[in-house]
Design an enzyme around this catalytic site. Structure first.
Site, PDB file in Angstrom:
ATOM      1  N   ASN A   8      38.134   4.635  39.435  1.00 21.26           N
ATOM      2  CA  ASN A   8      38.287   3.944  38.233  1.00 21.26           C
ATOM      3  C   ASN A   8      39.586   3.890  37.713  1.00 21.26           C
ATOM      4  O   ASN A   8      39.866   3.634  36.390  1.00 21.26           O
ATOM      5  CB  ASN A   8      37.191   4.577  37.089  1.00 21.26           C
ATOM      6  CG  ASN A   8      35.858   3.759  37.284  1.00 21.26           C
ATOM      7  OD1 ASN A   8      35.506   2.837  37.656  1.00 21.26           O
ATOM      8  ND2 ASN A   8      34.704   5.084  37.228  1.00 21.26           N
ATOM      9  N   ASN A   9      40.450   4.431  38.542  1.00 23.50           N
ATOM     10  CA  ASN A   9      41.985   4.465  38.022  1.00 23.50           C
ATOM     11  C   ASN A   9      42.529   3.020  38.073  1.00 23.50           C
ATOM     12  O   ASN A   9      42.749   2.467  38.837  1.00 23.50           O
ATOM     13  CB  ASN A   9      42.731   5.355  39.234  1.00 23.50           C
ATOM     14  CG  ASN A   9      43.988   5.502  38.934  1.00 23.50           C
ATOM     15  OD1 ASN A   9      44.927   4.533  38.575  1.00 23.50           O
ATOM     16  ND2 ASN A   9      44.527   6.977  38.984  1.00 23.50           N
ATOM     17  N   LYS A  12      45.547   1.973  40.103  1.00 24.85           N
ATOM     18  CA  LYS A  12      45.367   1.744  41.211  1.00 24.85           C
ATOM     19  C   LYS A  12      44.893   0.435  41.488  1.00 24.85           C
ATOM     20  O   LYS A  12      44.924  -0.266  42.371  1.00 24.85           O
ATOM     21  CB  LYS A  12      44.330   3.128  42.050  1.00 24.85           C
ATOM     22  CG  LYS A  12      45.139   4.357  42.133  1.00 24.85           C
ATOM     23  CD  LYS A  12      44.031   5.345  42.864  1.00 24.85           C
ATOM     24  CE  LYS A  12      44.732   6.633  42.905  1.00 24.85           C
ATOM     25  NZ  LYS A  12      43.826   7.721  43.361  1.00 24.85           N
ATOM     26  N   ASP A  68      42.767   9.010  49.313  1.00 25.78           N
ATOM     27  CA  ASP A  68      42.655  10.341  49.005  1.00 25.78           C
ATOM     28  C   ASP A  68      44.388  10.635  49.184  1.00 25.78           C
ATOM     29  O   ASP A  68      44.781  10.059  50.493  1.00 25.78           O
ATOM     30  CB  ASP A  68      42.022  11.343  49.492  1.00 25.78           C
ATOM     31  CG  ASP A  68      41.811  12.539  48.880  1.00 25.78           C
ATOM     32  OD1 ASP A  68      41.951  12.538  47.670  1.00 25.78           O
ATOM     33  OD2 ASP A  68      41.839  13.532  49.221  1.00 25.78           O
ATOM     34  N   THR A  69      45.080  11.271  48.387  1.00 24.48           N
ATOM     35  CA  THR A  69      46.487  11.343  48.596  1.00 24.48           C
ATOM     36  C   THR A  69      47.039  12.915  48.403  1.00 24.48           C
ATOM     37  O   THR A  69      46.029  13.854  47.564  1.00 24.48           O
ATOM     38  CB  THR A  69      47.291  10.499  47.568  1.00 24.48           C
ATOM     39  OG1 THR A  69      47.156   9.340  47.631  1.00 24.48           O
ATOM     40  CG2 THR A  69      48.740  10.955  47.386  1.00 24.48           C
ATOM     41  N   PHE A 156      53.540   9.746  37.460  1.00 23.49           N
ATOM     42  CA  PHE A 156      52.356  11.060  37.073  1.00 23.49           C
ATOM     43  C   PHE A 156      52.474  12.092  38.077  1.00 23.49           C
ATOM     44  O   PHE A 156      53.138  11.689  39.027  1.00 23.49           O
ATOM     45  CB  PHE A 156      50.986  10.179  36.907  1.00 23.49           C
ATOM     46  CG  PHE A 156      50.567   9.826  38.339  1.00 23.49           C
ATOM     47  CD1 PHE A 156      51.161   8.553  38.827  1.00 23.49           C
ATOM     48  CD2 PHE A 156      49.615  10.257  39.117  1.00 23.49           C
ATOM     49  CE1 PHE A 156      50.491   8.058  40.304  1.00 23.49           C
ATOM     50  CE2 PHE A 156      49.358   9.963  40.362  1.00 23.49           C
ATOM     51  CZ  PHE A 156      49.716   8.675  40.877  1.00 23.49           C
ATOM     52  N   GLY A 157      51.584  12.903  38.144  1.00 23.52           N
ATOM     53  CA  GLY A 157      51.295  13.880  39.091  1.00 23.52           C
ATOM     54  C   GLY A 157      52.923  14.783  39.380  1.00 23.52           C
ATOM     55  O   GLY A 157      53.517  15.185  38.421  1.00 23.52           O
ATOM     56  N   LYS A 179      58.896   2.583  42.703  1.00 23.07           N
ATOM     57  CA  LYS A 179      57.990   3.432  43.682  1.00 23.07           C
ATOM     58  C   LYS A 179      56.747   2.496  44.294  1.00 23.07           C
ATOM     59  O   LYS A 179      56.515   2.793  45.159  1.00 23.07           O
ATOM     60  CB  LYS A 179      57.486   4.154  42.352  1.00 23.07           C
ATOM     61  CG  LYS A 179      56.372   5.277  42.985  1.00 23.07           C
ATOM     62  CD  LYS A 179      55.650   6.099  41.869  1.00 23.07           C
ATOM     63  CE  LYS A 179      54.406   6.943  42.567  1.00 23.07           C
ATOM     64  NZ  LYS A 179      53.676   7.600  41.676  1.00 23.07           N
ATOM     65  N   HIS A 184      54.044   5.997  49.264  1.00 26.71           N
ATOM     66  CA  HIS A 184      52.869   6.351  50.313  1.00 26.71           C
ATOM     67  C   HIS A 184      51.489   5.372  50.116  1.00 26.71           C
ATOM     68  O   HIS A 184      51.189   4.727  50.967  1.00 26.71           O
ATOM     69  CB  HIS A 184      52.599   7.550  50.134  1.00 26.71           C
ATOM     70  CG  HIS A 184      52.376   8.226  48.722  1.00 26.71           C
ATOM     71  ND1 HIS A 184      53.414   8.142  47.881  1.00 26.71           N
ATOM     72  CD2 HIS A 184      51.339   8.604  47.949  1.00 26.71           C
ATOM     73  CE1 HIS A 184      53.091   8.265  46.640  1.00 26.71           C
ATOM     74  NE2 HIS A 184      51.953   8.851  46.767  1.00 26.71           N
TER      75      HIS A 184
END
Ligand code: IMP
Length: 201
Positions: A8-9, A12, A68-69, A156-157, A179, A184
């Site tokens: 639900n991001n 993304k 998944d990252t 973020f992150g 970015k 990735h």
């Protein structure tokens, strides 16, 4: 053709819709009414991406992909890796706490090499293929260095402490345009897009 992206991001979803629409329609978990807390209990990125995609394919019988990252730091033997979201396990998804812990663990270490790795698992709906609905995996990676302190406010992150190779700024300083071209996730998404547009359009 409609494909579920098990997220639900919003960032993304926007990123991937830019690549796949209008040929393919990408719907989110909330679009299909899924409010489940999908398990992410595997100990690899591949395992978690597969768990999420398999859950949706089994419950909803729709073509589906999940990602998944992790940030893999060489001097920490690949940590935080699959645990990147909760590296600081005294907090819950707290990026500041995660970065503080990472900088602390690298304190005094000269080897700052690291990479972001994204794995996307795609499971076709069984009627879309001649064979079964076996999953496919797509991987995207970017190598870089962990800065000695945070720089920049974008992203973020771990973005404020990750400097991709070939640049002298962190992801947080480079901004989303650059970015999203080199990341990735962008690389993994492009591999998935090549596959989907080739096979299903
Ligand atoms: P996820 O699998 O996309 O939810 O990512 C897991 C964790 O890795 C996130 O909570 C972030 O801490 C980190 N992460 C993933 N992608 C990025 C990125 O592009 N920049 C910085 N950190 C990221």
């Amino acid at each position: 053709m409609k494909i579920v992206f098990a997220t639900n991001n919003k960032n993304k979803l926007t990123e991937i819709r830019k690549i796949l629409e209008p040929q393919l329609e990408i719907v989110s978990l909330s679009d299909i009414g899924c409010e489940a807390d999908i398990p992410e209990t595997a100990d690899t990125l591949e395992g978690n991406a597969l768990l999420k995609a398999r859950y949706i394919a089994d419950q909803y019988h729709l073509a589906c992909f999940a990602d998944d990252t992790g940030l893999e730091v060489e001097a920490l033997n690949g940590a935080p890796g699959v645990h990147s979201a909760r590296f600081d396990d005294t907090t819950d998804h707290d990026s500041e706490a995660n970065m503080r812990k990472l900088l602390h663990e690298l304190n005094g270490k000269d080897n700052r090499r690291a990479r972001f790795r994204t794995v996307i698992a795609f499971i076709p709906a069984s009627h879309d293929t001649d064979s079964d609905s076996s999953p496919l995996l797509f991987e995207g990676m970017i190598n870089g260095l962990i800065a000695r302190e945070k720089h920049g406010i974008g992203g973020f992150g771990y973005d404020p402490i990750f400097i991709p190779n070939g640049y002298d700024k962190t992801f947080a300083e480079l901004g989303t345009d650059i970015k999203n071209r080199i990341s990735h996730r962008a690389l993994a998404v492009r591999k998935l897009a090549d596959h989907l547009l080739h096979h299903f359009h």
